[in-house]
Motif scaffolding. Structure first.
Motif, PDB file in Angstrom:
ATOM      1  N   PRO A 174       0.812  -1.230   0.000  1.00 19.67           N
ATOM      2  CA  PRO A 174       0.000   0.000   0.000  1.00 19.67           C
ATOM      3  C   PRO A 174       0.837   1.268   0.000  1.00 19.67           C
ATOM      4  CG  PRO A 174      -0.101  -1.080   2.146  1.00 19.67           C
ATOM      5  CD  PRO A 174       0.567  -2.036   1.213  1.00 19.67           C
ATOM      6  N   VAL A 175       2.011   1.206   0.635  1.00 21.37           N
ATOM      7  CA  VAL A 175       2.886   2.377   0.613  1.00 21.37           C
ATOM      8  C   VAL A 175       3.321   2.688  -0.812  1.00 21.37           C
ATOM      9  CG1 VAL A 175       5.145   3.257   1.321  1.00 21.37           C
ATOM     10  CG2 VAL A 175       3.698   2.072   2.977  1.00 21.37           C
ATOM     11  N   ALA A 176       3.678   1.657  -1.568  1.00 15.45           N
ATOM     12  CA  ALA A 176       4.099   1.865  -2.958  1.00 15.45           C
ATOM     13  C   ALA A 176       2.943   2.350  -3.810  1.00 15.45           C
ATOM     14  CB  ALA A 176       4.661   0.561  -3.515  1.00 15.45           C
ATOM     15  N   GLU A 177       1.758   1.774  -3.580  1.00 18.26           N
ATOM     16  CA  GLU A 177       0.595   2.171  -4.385  1.00 18.26           C
ATOM     17  C   GLU A 177       0.194   3.613  -4.125  1.00 18.26           C
ATOM     18  OE1 GLU A 177      -3.832   0.418  -5.529  1.00 18.26           O
ATOM     19  OE2 GLU A 177      -2.604  -0.540  -3.974  1.00 18.26           O
ATOM     20  N   HIS A 191       2.861   9.023 -15.775  1.00 20.51           N
ATOM     21  CA  HIS A 191       3.393   9.327 -14.445  1.00 20.51           C
ATOM     22  C   HIS A 191       4.885   9.656 -14.524  1.00 20.51           C
ATOM     23  CE1 HIS A 191      -0.327   7.946 -12.600  1.00 20.51           C
ATOM     24  NE2 HIS A 191       0.157   8.276 -11.409  1.00 20.51           N
ATOM     25  N   SER A 192       5.618   8.855 -15.268  1.00 21.51           N
ATOM     26  CA  SER A 192       7.057   9.099 -15.398  1.00 21.51           C
ATOM     27  C   SER A 192       7.326  10.414 -16.109  1.00 21.51           C
ATOM     28  CB  SER A 192       7.719   7.948 -16.159  1.00 21.51           C
ATOM     29  OG  SER A 192       7.512   6.725 -15.494  1.00 21.51           O
ATOM     30  N   THR A 193       6.525  10.715 -17.127  1.00 20.76           N
ATOM     31  CA  THR A 193       6.685  11.979 -17.848  1.00 20.76           C
ATOM     32  C   THR A 193       6.448  13.164 -16.934  1.00 20.76           C
ATOM     33  OG1 THR A 193       6.006  10.967 -19.945  1.00 20.76           O
ATOM     34  CG2 THR A 193       5.832  13.358 -19.767  1.00 20.76           C
ATOM     35  N   LEU A 196      12.563   7.586  -8.663  1.00 21.95           N
ATOM     36  CA  LEU A 196      11.860   6.633  -7.807  1.00 21.95           C
ATOM     37  C   LEU A 196      10.405   6.497  -8.224  1.00 21.95           C
ATOM     38  CD1 LEU A 196      11.896   4.819  -5.298  1.00 21.95           C
ATOM     39  CD2 LEU A 196      11.348   6.842  -3.928  1.00 21.95           C
ATOM     40  N   MET A 197       9.776   7.609  -8.585  1.00 23.48           N
ATOM     41  CA  MET A 197       8.389   7.544  -9.035  1.00 23.48           C
ATOM     42  C   MET A 197       8.263   6.765 -10.337  1.00 23.48           C
ATOM     43  SD  MET A 197       6.769  11.275  -8.203  1.00 23.48           S
ATOM     44  CE  MET A 197       5.261  10.727  -9.011  1.00 23.48           C
ATOM     45  N   ALA A 198       9.217   6.949 -11.233  1.00 22.49           N
ATOM     46  CA  ALA A 198       9.183   6.195 -12.491  1.00 22.49           C
ATOM     47  C   ALA A 198       9.321   4.702 -12.217  1.00 22.49           C
ATOM     48  CB  ALA A 198      10.296   6.691 -13.410  1.00 22.49           C
ATOM     49  N   PHE A 199      10.250   4.330 -11.352  1.00 22.80           N
ATOM     50  CA  PHE A 199      10.428   2.917 -11.031  1.00 22.80           C
ATOM     51  C   PHE A 199       9.192   2.342 -10.351  1.00 22.80           C
ATOM     52  CE2 PHE A 199      11.601  -0.264  -7.817  1.00 22.80           C
ATOM     53  CZ  PHE A 199      12.100  -1.253  -8.641  1.00 22.80           C
ATOM     54  N   SER A 200       8.517   3.149  -9.551  1.00 26.60           N
ATOM     55  CA  SER A 200       7.348   2.657  -8.820  1.00 26.60           C
ATOM     56  C   SER A 200       6.238   2.199  -9.757  1.00 26.60           C
ATOM     57  CB  SER A 200       6.816   3.739  -7.879  1.00 26.60           C
ATOM     58  OG  SER A 200       6.175   4.774  -8.597  1.00 26.60           O
ATOM     59  N   ARG A 201       6.183   2.740 -10.971  1.00 23.26           N
ATOM     60  CA  ARG A 201       5.142   2.337 -11.923  1.00 23.26           C
ATOM     61  C   ARG A 201       5.364   0.895 -12.392  1.00 23.26           C
ATOM     62  NH1 ARG A 201       1.047   4.566 -10.881  1.00 23.26           N
ATOM     63  NH2 ARG A 201       0.176   4.363 -12.974  1.00 23.26           N
ATOM     64  N   HIS A 227      10.444  -0.160 -20.252  1.00 25.93           N
ATOM     65  CA  HIS A 227      10.700   0.773 -21.361  1.00 25.93           C
ATOM     66  C   HIS A 227       9.657   1.878 -21.420  1.00 25.93           C
ATOM     67  CE1 HIS A 227       7.714  -1.831 -23.391  1.00 25.93           C
ATOM     68  NE2 HIS A 227       7.529  -0.808 -24.217  1.00 25.93           N
ATOM     69  N   ASP A 228       8.475   1.649 -20.848  1.00 26.44           N
ATOM     70  CA  ASP A 228       7.458   2.709 -20.774  1.00 26.44           C
ATOM     71  C   ASP A 228       7.942   3.871 -19.915  1.00 26.44           C
ATOM     72  OD1 ASP A 228       5.811   1.027 -22.199  1.00 26.44           O
ATOM     73  OD2 ASP A 228       4.673   0.350 -20.457  1.00 26.44           O
ATOM     74  N   VAL A 229       8.507   3.521 -18.747  1.00 23.97           N
ATOM     75  CA  VAL A 229       8.916   4.573 -17.816  1.00 23.97           C
ATOM     76  C   VAL A 229      10.184   5.270 -18.304  1.00 23.97           C
ATOM     77  CG1 VAL A 229       7.795   3.415 -15.889  1.00 23.97           C
ATOM     78  CG2 VAL A 229      10.207   2.988 -16.321  1.00 23.97           C
ATOM     79  N   VAL A 230      11.074   4.542 -18.978  1.00 19.47           N
ATOM     80  CA  VAL A 230      12.275   5.183 -19.525  1.00 19.47           C
ATOM     81  C   VAL A 230      11.882   6.197 -20.597  1.00 19.47           C
ATOM     82  CG1 VAL A 230      14.381   4.805 -20.845  1.00 19.47           C
ATOM     83  CG2 VAL A 230      13.796   3.260 -18.970  1.00 19.47           C
ATOM     84  N   ALA A 231      10.965   5.798 -21.485  1.00 18.13           N
ATOM     85  CA  ALA A 231      10.524   6.715 -22.544  1.00 18.13           C
ATOM     86  C   ALA A 231       9.818   7.928 -21.941  1.00 18.13           C
ATOM     87  CB  ALA A 231       9.598   5.993 -23.508  1.00 18.13           C
TER      88      ALA A 231
END
Length: 245
Positions: free
Chosen positions: A27-30, A113-115, A141-146, A155-159
């Protein structure tokens, strides 16, 4: 669009690791994957307040930062509609996502979210460089959390991250350059000064005291100027000397 095979493998590895963590982490991550956006919003407000005592270009950068995030988000969202990549929580067999899988038609590539996180961090760094050690790791960290919660491929979060860090600084610099003259004019009226603040006075260079020579006081009368000695006087003195015996 079909995701790269390596990205699907990394997705499985990350989500399996996420499920192996203690239950309280889930839940913390979500919650944290969305709460980070609120922190960026708070930093935008803090940047605006800080710029109220600065010059017009500083306030222009503070006002342009949220605009740049919206621009980066639009680039990401429009890209989704053309690419149409399915979410991994539906496409990957046996996906173990923590967060609820978004509805069909809510495409995966790139990660909005990453963008937004990367664009927020980049815009804040342009306007307030001292915040870089805080906002850049937070965006990563937010990008990785997705991926961690199972709703995006790596690759979604990297882009999405690249879209944010490229688009946002360009928009910030462009919009700030256009807005800065308007800030100066608005600060001259009462409502504009209340909203945008008044820049602090810039102290001028210190001036060195000038020491004037004292005025001449009363003194003795100057005597007559000595007569000039001429060559005839010298020659006359030589001829008038008495002869030696």
């Amino acid at each position: 669009m079909q995701p790269p095979g390596f990205s699907a493998d990394w997705y499985r590895a990350v989500t399996e690791f996420a499920h192996s963590t203690p239950s309280w982490v889930h839940p913390v991550a979500e919650i944290g994957t969305d709460a980070g956006l609120l922190l960026f919003a708070a930093l935008f407000v803090a940047g605006w307040w800080r710029a109220r005592s600065g010059q017009a270009p500083a306030m222009g950068l503070a006002l342009a930062a949220p605009v740049a995030v919206v621009a980066a988000y639009l680039v990401s969202e429009v890209s989704k509609t053309f690419i149409e990549e399915e979410r991994p929580c539906r496409a990957v067999a046996g996906a173990m996502n923590i967060a609820a899988c978004p509805a069909p038609g809510d495409w995966s590539f790139p990660s909005n979210h990453s963008t937004i996180a990367a664009a927020s961090a980049a815009a804040i760094v342009v306007a307030w460089r001292a915040m870089a050690p805080l906002v850049l790791p937070l965006a990563a960290l937010m990008a990785f959390s997705r991926v961690f919660v199972g709703v995006h491929y790596p690759h979604d979060v990297v882009a999405g991250f690249l879209v944010g860090v490229v688009v946002a600084p360009l928009v910030v610099l462009l919009v700030a350059r256009l807005v800065a003259p308007l800030v100066g004019r608005l600060r001259e009226v009462s409502f504009g000064a209340l909203l945008l603040g008044v820049p602090a006075a810039v102290p001028g260079p210190a001036r060195r005291p000038v020491h004037l020579p004292p005025a001449p006081g009363p003194g003795p009368e100057p005597g007559p100027a000595p007569a000039d000695v001429t060559m005839p006087d010298v020659m006359g003195g030589v001829h008038s000397a008495p002869p030696r015996r």
